[in-house]
Design an enzyme around this catalytic site. Structure first.
Site, mmCIF file in Angstrom:
data_model
loop_
_atom_site.group_PDB
_atom_site.id
_atom_site.type_symbol
_atom_site.label_atom_id
_atom_site.label_comp_id
_atom_site.label_asym_id
_atom_site.label_seq_id
_atom_site.Cartn_x
_atom_site.Cartn_y
_atom_site.Cartn_z
ATOM 1 N N GLU A 118 0.864 -1.194 0.000
ATOM 2 C CA GLU A 118 0.000 0.000 0.000
ATOM 3 C C GLU A 118 0.886 1.225 0.000
ATOM 4 O OE1 GLU A 118 -3.268 0.007 2.789
ATOM 5 O OE2 GLU A 118 -3.599 -2.125 2.499
ATOM 6 N N HIS A 246 -8.927 9.634 3.670
ATOM 7 C CA HIS A 246 -8.570 8.549 2.756
ATOM 8 C C HIS A 246 -8.757 9.073 1.337
ATOM 9 C CE1 HIS A 246 -8.273 4.701 0.779
ATOM 10 N NE2 HIS A 246 -7.890 4.167 1.925
ATOM 11 N N ARG A 293 -0.699 8.879 2.157
ATOM 12 C CA ARG A 293 -2.111 9.247 2.010
ATOM 13 C C ARG A 293 -2.384 10.733 1.983
ATOM 14 N NH1 ARG A 293 -5.249 5.027 5.718
ATOM 15 N NH2 ARG A 293 -4.856 3.376 4.228
ATOM 16 N N HIS A 352 -11.150 9.788 7.421
ATOM 17 C CA HIS A 352 -10.903 8.352 7.588
ATOM 18 C C HIS A 352 -10.359 7.972 8.962
ATOM 19 C CE1 HIS A 352 -10.044 4.304 6.283
ATOM 20 N NE2 HIS A 352 -8.750 4.440 6.475
ATOM 21 N N ARG A 387 -0.855 8.813 9.148
ATOM 22 C CA ARG A 387 -0.665 7.384 9.415
ATOM 23 C C ARG A 387 -0.267 6.612 8.164
ATOM 24 N NH1 ARG A 387 -4.051 2.988 9.104
ATOM 25 N NH2 ARG A 387 -5.874 4.257 8.621
HETATM 26 C C1 SIN Z 1 -7.466 0.754 3.076
HETATM 27 O O1 SIN Z 1 -7.740 -0.408 2.823
HETATM 28 O O2 SIN Z 1 -7.097 1.549 2.239
HETATM 29 C C2 SIN Z 1 -7.645 1.230 4.498
HETATM 30 C C3 SIN Z 1 -6.622 0.633 5.353
HETATM 31 C C4 SIN Z 1 -6.135 1.628 6.352
HETATM 32 O O3 SIN Z 1 -6.816 2.616 6.629
HETATM 33 O O4 SIN Z 1 -5.010 1.465 6.820
#
Ligand code: SIN
Length: 520
Positions: A118, A246, A293, A352, A387
């Site tokens: 990610e 998010h 993010r 988020h 985060r």
């Molecule tokens: C996501 O799946 O993008 C959310 C996971 C997270 O907030 O760490």
């Protein structure tokens, strides 16, 4: 009115609360009560976590994970908290989640664990169960906890306020002692009565506050309950301005800001403007679509504001077996008429995650004696100003466990019932008017969205604070006159949480991570 006396009261039944409960439950002599305001104990933010849980991937190391956490945190993450999570987290994932609870993390055709990637992770290290990782984890933890008869789970029970001395003490001499928590007054939603839950230690594991925003990925319970209660009791709250947005939630009205996991970009999804321009390299040449993010959310917001786009697109056509890897997202999009993977998904940012919260030390202890906070409601310093993806479940797991260990060591005892007065509410008059509750919520949410959102300045923040203070006075008046119920308690907590965030944002003139000041 009932009095419950217990060794430990845990408010919240998500991953952090259950991790704490499980640690404490190993001593069968210890009595633990877990309360949740939800009717279904599996409901809550943990269940909605799609992407996964970060751990150490192949060839990875705790040092590399620490470096990624610190970089995403924009210079405000606490190294010690990151080191704790990077060393204890992978052990807990293996011992508790995989081996004891049996969470069915996805595997490769060869039978090895499958790690995804990610944003801002330097390597694939995220374990997942399709795109329903949180639901699989919370289901497995609840099944495990049912085996411990010394843990009592109470649903439809809303904490009203913490019981603290000297505030609630019958003995005036308690004023000379440090402020100490002795449990909570708890509303039984079924009967409307408020009971005393007297506890040696109290753990807040109530989750976040995303619902104070008009657009959010969070479930209805994320209204800042724990934060507001702790603040009223005098606990220290820090970093509240760092509310993470998010970048990718579904941008159609019926989509209700359904989360489109960051793992979709980790597996090859690409962000495009409506006219097909790939824009992320312009904002983050090193990371592109997998930037931290805060960077991605702001880039999308900027493209939307600059060009008047109602959303941007997430192109998923290059992802192998999209339906198999992301079944929930696939189903949701198809239900709404988006023919993924051929058609791109319209996405917008939404509130988020609260990176700040109730200050805690390395063991989940707050500034009030015998009050602990774990999970999203707490601020361990791990997330700094932004985060790193998929570290929230990990943090909840680790610090829930640590709080449990600390409580087990200190073993504070509940005080006798006679020392704590019953709850008194000024009236048990008419029920709260749902129209007023709805209207006040909308005022909070629009104020936060437009004035305390992704991009902030002094004028908007000052306006937000003024409006929220007026609203606070009206809501407190309303609270005093109406019969207590869960929605009224949530509204009072929501406006207070909103004020905490807005005031923190106003005071901090420096842009960093998720807190962006246009006037800085
Ligand atoms: C996501 O799946 O993008 C959310 C996971 C997270 O907030 O760490």
């Amino acid at each position: 009115m009932t009095v419950v006396s217990t060794d430990v009261l845990i408010v919240g039944a998500g991953i952090a609360g259950l991790s704490c409960a499980l640690r404490l439950a190993r001593d069968r002599e210890r009595h633990v009560v877990v309360i949740t305001r939800a009717g279904d104990p599996l409901e809550g933010a943990t269940r909605h976590a799609q992407g996964g849980i970060a751990t150490l991937g192949p060839g990875d190391s705790p040092e590399q994970l620490v470096a990624d956490i610190l970089r995403a945190g924009a210079g405000l993450s606490l190294r010690r908290a990151a080191e704790i999570v990077a060393t204890e987290g992978p052990e807990l994932v293996r011992d508790l989640l995989l081996e004891e609870a049996g969470v069915p993390f996805d595997r490769t055709p060869e039978g090895d664990l499958h790690y995804t990637r990610e944003g801002a992770h330097s390597t694939p290290r995220i374990l997942h169960v399709g795109d329903q990782t949180g639901a699989a984890i919370i289901g497995a933890l609840h099944s495990l906890i049912e085996k411990f008869s010394n843990v009592e789970l109470v649903t439809r029970a809303t904490a009203v306020d913490l019981i603290t001395f000297p505030h609630h003490a019958r003995d005036p001499l308690k004023v000379y002692e440090p402020v100490t928590c002795h449990g909570a007054y708890v509303l039984d939603q079924g009967t409307g009565e408020v009971h005393r839950y007297i506890a040696g230690a109290t753990v807040l594991a109530t989750g976040g506050l995303g619902r104070i925003y008009r657009y959010t990925t969070n479930p209805p319970g994320a209204r800042g309950d724990g934060l507001a209660m702790a603040h009223r009791a005098g606990a220290r709250v820090i970093n509240a301005e760092y509310v993470q947005f998010h970048p990718t939630t579904l941008a159609i009205p019926e989509g209700d800001n359904f989360l489109i996991s960051e793992a979709v970009r980790g597996e090859g999804g690409r962000l495009l403007t409506p006219d097909g321009r790939q824009f992320m390299r312009d904002y983050a040449p090193e990371w592109g679509d997998l930037a931290p993010r805060d960077v991605v959310a702001r880039a999308i917001h900027r493209e939307m504001t600059l060009h008047g786009y109602p959303y941007v697109f997430l192109d998923v056509s290059g992802i192998d077996n999209f339906a198999g890897r992301f079944p929930t997202i696939f189903r949701k999009c198809r239900e709404l008429g988006i023919q993924v993977p051929e058609e791109p998904i319209p996405v917008v940012p939404a509130a988020h995650y609260a990176c700040g919260g109730i200050w805690t030390d390395d063991w989940g202890r707050t500034t009030l004696r015998n009050l602990y906070a774990v999970g999203e409601v707490a601020c361990t310093g791990l997330h700094g100003a932004n985060r790193l993806a998929s570290t929230s479940l990990l943090e909840g797991l680790v610090f829930g466990d640590r709080a449990g260990r600390s409580i087990a060591r200190e073993s504070p005892r509940p005080v006798p019932e006679r020392e704590i007065p019953p709850w008194e509410h000024p009236t048990d008059g008419a029920p709260a008017d749902p129209a007023l509750i709805h209207r006040d919520w909308r005022s909070i949410q629009y104020t936060m969205w437009y004035y305390v959102g992704l991009s902030r300045d002094a004028h908007r923040l000052a306006r937000a604070i003024r409006d929220l203070r007026h609203l606070w006075e009206d809501i407190v008046d309303f609270y005093r006159r109406a019969r207590l119920d869960d929605s009224l308690l949530g509204l009072r907590n929501g406006v207070q949480a909103a004020l905490i965030v807005a005031e923190a944002a106003w005071h901090n003139r420096e842009s960093r991570g998720a807190h962006f000041r246009e006037d800085a």
